[in-house]
Design an enzyme around this catalytic site. Sequence first.
Site, PDB file in Angstrom:
ATOM      1  N   LEU A  60       0.799  -1.226   0.000  1.00 20.10           N
ATOM      2  CA  LEU A  60       0.000   0.000   0.000  1.00 20.10           C
ATOM      3  C   LEU A  60       0.832   1.278   0.000  1.00 20.10           C
ATOM      4  O   LEU A  60       0.317   2.367  -0.243  1.00 20.10           O
ATOM      5  CB  LEU A  60      -0.939   0.015   1.220  1.00 20.10           C
ATOM      6  CG  LEU A  60      -2.417  -0.227   0.928  1.00 20.10           C
ATOM      7  CD1 LEU A  60      -2.650  -1.516   0.211  1.00 20.10           C
ATOM      8  CD2 LEU A  60      -3.229  -0.175   2.196  1.00 20.10           C
ATOM      9  N   LEU A  81      -8.930  -4.351   2.580  1.00 19.00           N
ATOM     10  CA  LEU A  81      -8.907  -4.835   3.966  1.00 19.00           C
ATOM     11  C   LEU A  81      -7.511  -4.697   4.560  1.00 19.00           C
ATOM     12  O   LEU A  81      -7.268  -5.080   5.702  1.00 19.00           O
ATOM     13  CB  LEU A  81      -9.354  -6.301   4.017  1.00 19.00           C
ATOM     14  CG  LEU A  81     -10.670  -6.610   3.299  1.00 19.00           C
ATOM     15  CD1 LEU A  81     -11.035  -8.074   3.465  1.00 19.00           C
ATOM     16  CD2 LEU A  81     -11.793  -5.727   3.827  1.00 19.00           C
ATOM     17  N   ALA A  82      -6.569  -4.183   3.783  1.00 15.37           N
ATOM     18  CA  ALA A  82      -5.184  -4.072   4.256  1.00 15.37           C
ATOM     19  C   ALA A  82      -5.041  -2.875   5.180  1.00 15.37           C
ATOM     20  O   ALA A  82      -5.556  -1.794   4.889  1.00 15.37           O
ATOM     21  CB  ALA A  82      -4.237  -3.920   3.073  1.00 15.37           C
ATOM     22  N   THR A 126     -13.997   1.780  10.432  1.00 22.10           N
ATOM     23  CA  THR A 126     -14.066   1.132  11.745  1.00 22.10           C
ATOM     24  C   THR A 126     -14.836   1.942  12.780  1.00 22.10           C
ATOM     25  O   THR A 126     -14.814   3.189  12.760  1.00 22.10           O
ATOM     26  CB  THR A 126     -12.634   0.893  12.272  1.00 22.10           C
ATOM     27  OG1 THR A 126     -12.694   0.560  13.663  1.00 22.10           O
ATOM     28  CG2 THR A 126     -11.742   2.120  12.127  1.00 22.10           C
ATOM     29  N   GLU A 128     -13.878   2.360  15.614  1.00 21.46           N
ATOM     30  CA  GLU A 128     -12.887   3.125  16.394  1.00 21.46           C
ATOM     31  C   GLU A 128     -12.955   4.611  16.042  1.00 21.46           C
ATOM     32  O   GLU A 128     -12.514   5.453  16.820  1.00 21.46           O
ATOM     33  CB  GLU A 128     -11.480   2.587  16.141  1.00 21.46           C
ATOM     34  CG  GLU A 128     -11.212   1.214  16.740  1.00 21.46           C
ATOM     35  CD  GLU A 128     -11.138   1.204  18.268  1.00 21.46           C
ATOM     36  OE1 GLU A 128     -10.596   2.165  18.833  1.00 21.46           O
ATOM     37  OE2 GLU A 128     -11.653   0.267  18.877  1.00 21.46           O
ATOM     38  N   TYR A 150      -4.404   5.073  14.951  1.00 23.75           N
ATOM     39  CA  TYR A 150      -5.109   4.136  14.062  1.00 23.75           C
ATOM     40  C   TYR A 150      -6.443   4.735  13.623  1.00 23.75           C
ATOM     41  O   TYR A 150      -6.754   4.793  12.424  1.00 23.75           O
ATOM     42  CB  TYR A 150      -5.343   2.801  14.798  1.00 23.75           C
ATOM     43  CG  TYR A 150      -6.330   1.879  14.123  1.00 23.75           C
ATOM     44  CD1 TYR A 150      -5.944   1.069  13.061  1.00 23.75           C
ATOM     45  CD2 TYR A 150      -7.665   1.805  14.555  1.00 23.75           C
ATOM     46  CE1 TYR A 150      -6.861   0.210  12.441  1.00 23.75           C
ATOM     47  CE2 TYR A 150      -8.577   0.951  13.948  1.00 23.75           C
ATOM     48  CZ  TYR A 150      -8.168   0.151  12.881  1.00 23.75           C
ATOM     49  OH  TYR A 150      -9.071  -0.687  12.282  1.00 23.75           O
ATOM     50  N   LYS A 154      -7.765   6.038   9.990  1.00 25.49           N
ATOM     51  CA  LYS A 154      -8.949   5.410   9.372  1.00 25.49           C
ATOM     52  C   LYS A 154     -10.016   6.450   9.048  1.00 25.49           C
ATOM     53  O   LYS A 154     -10.774   6.309   8.095  1.00 25.49           O
ATOM     54  CB  LYS A 154      -9.520   4.340  10.308  1.00 25.49           C
ATOM     55  CG  LYS A 154      -8.736   3.029  10.302  1.00 25.49           C
ATOM     56  CD  LYS A 154      -9.068   2.213   9.054  1.00 25.49           C
ATOM     57  CE  LYS A 154      -8.431   0.845   9.082  1.00 25.49           C
ATOM     58  NZ  LYS A 154      -8.806   0.007   7.937  1.00 25.49           N
ATOM     59  N   HIS A 180     -15.183  -7.421  14.938  1.00 30.13           N
ATOM     60  CA  HIS A 180     -15.657  -8.752  14.543  1.00 30.13           C
ATOM     61  C   HIS A 180     -14.504  -9.737  14.656  1.00 30.13           C
ATOM     62  O   HIS A 180     -13.375  -9.449  14.277  1.00 30.13           O
ATOM     63  CB  HIS A 180     -16.290  -8.740  13.154  1.00 30.13           C
ATOM     64  CG  HIS A 180     -15.519  -7.959  12.148  1.00 30.13           C
ATOM     65  ND1 HIS A 180     -15.579  -6.583  12.060  1.00 30.13           N
ATOM     66  CD2 HIS A 180     -14.643  -8.350  11.204  1.00 30.13           C
ATOM     67  CE1 HIS A 180     -14.785  -6.170  11.107  1.00 30.13           C
ATOM     68  NE2 HIS A 180     -14.192  -7.218  10.565  1.00 30.13           N
ATOM     69  N   ARG A 185      -8.921 -14.780  14.103  1.00 29.43           N
ATOM     70  CA  ARG A 185      -8.531 -13.444  14.560  1.00 29.43           C
ATOM     71  C   ARG A 185      -7.053 -13.453  14.980  1.00 29.43           C
ATOM     72  O   ARG A 185      -6.565 -14.440  15.545  1.00 29.43           O
ATOM     73  CB  ARG A 185      -9.413 -13.079  15.753  1.00 29.43           C
ATOM     74  CG  ARG A 185      -9.231 -11.674  16.311  1.00 29.43           C
ATOM     75  CD  ARG A 185      -9.644 -10.601  15.340  1.00 29.43           C
ATOM     76  NE  ARG A 185     -10.212  -9.436  16.018  1.00 29.43           N
ATOM     77  CZ  ARG A 185     -10.049  -8.191  15.606  1.00 29.43           C
ATOM     78  NH1 ARG A 185      -9.328  -7.925  14.525  1.00 29.43           N
ATOM     79  NH2 ARG A 185     -10.635  -7.189  16.238  1.00 29.43           N
TER      80      ARG A 185
END
Length: 344
Positions: A60, A81-82, A126, A128, A150, A154, A180, A185
Amino acid sequence: MSATALILGLSGQDAAYLAKLLLEKGYKVYGGYRRGASLNLWRLQELGIADDVETVAIELLEYNNLLSVIEEIGPDEIYNLAAQSFVHASFGQPLFTGDVNALGVTRILEAIRAVSPEIRFYQASTSEMFGKVQAVPQTESTPFHPRSPYAVAKLYAHWITVNYREAYGMHASSGILFNHESPLRGLHFVTRKITAGLARIAHGELDVLELGNLDAKRDWGFAGDYVEGMWRMLQQDRADDYVLATGKSRSVRHFCERAAAAADMDIEWDGEGPSTRGIARKTGKAVIKTSPKFYRPAEVNELLGDPSKANAELGWTPKVSLDELVDMMMQSDLKRVGSGTLLL
Ligand code: NDP
Ligand code: GDP
């Protein structure tokens, strides 16, 4: 002709479940992985699909890499999803987290715009981003207040996705997903840390599990349910933003109690705050204790999502309850420890 999807972040939890779903739907699936010393696809192997996904190296941080891969593959849909996905680590690596999680998304969107703006795009946003929550429960219109590098990164990624949709008419959707979990996980996230730790204690491999803030609350669902929601977002005529959540919030403490019970190890709590200990009733031994090491400089105390919009517009509902999820994760880790296949 079957559709082609490119999933970025192939080695992660969600990518494994999403790849399985898309393969079942007849997609040709490409998975972008970050080139490292070795490619570890244990999650795809556990789901029995490691040979069915075409792997392609994607970083990325490299615009030209993204551009040439997207040009070569010509996907109909791209799922990003990275990410550097661990909140706690983002306090120690805020610049890297911002480069990957925020600017990385602009690089993808720019590459899509250059190759074909018709490509449909999913961004993994997210809960978050709600951080220090401004309303309970949280919906698509709740104001954001991120509490970690983070979450700040995001949030940039979320808005740049909205911006490319509005500025260039791109089919770019942002899924605001609450936590999730699953047997796949990563081990440093609290749910898996608890089930793997308690499984090791049950098998005599570990004495005590060290955790941080037991009073934090999360809206935990099953990752397998959430990838269905991602796919449904990209099948809509119009791109949009959607919250995916269960609508129930539970504490880390509650998760510990349920997981311990599922491992036949009922616990009772002793002490308060940072000196709390979880004592196994049968043996009287402390199996859980708290350590300042796992507390965060800024905490997100409680998250609770309202998935009404996804329910109404996508027909999406989570199927697996928290109790079922805990049982699934606990049984899986007990089995892994028992057979010596827990990858630490
Ligand atoms: P994981 O941490 O399991 O997977 C993240 C993936 O991103 C890994 O494959 C990782 O590769 C890859 N990655 C990291 N940095 C780069 C990079 N610079 N270039 C290319 N790939 C990179 O996360 P999940 O599967 O749990 O989550 C998927 C996405 O959803 C993430 O973006 C996460 O932030 C977001 N999200 C997750 C939630 C959850 O509860 N699971 C909730 C809300 C959002 P490697 O293996 O090499 O590190
Ligand atoms: P997050 O919601 O993306 O940060 O997911 P995590 O699973 O990493 O953390 C969920 C919550 O559990 C946070 O509020 C953490 O502070 C709390 N927590 C308590 N102990 C731990 C721990 O030992 N590890 C992690 N990862 N989180 C912990």
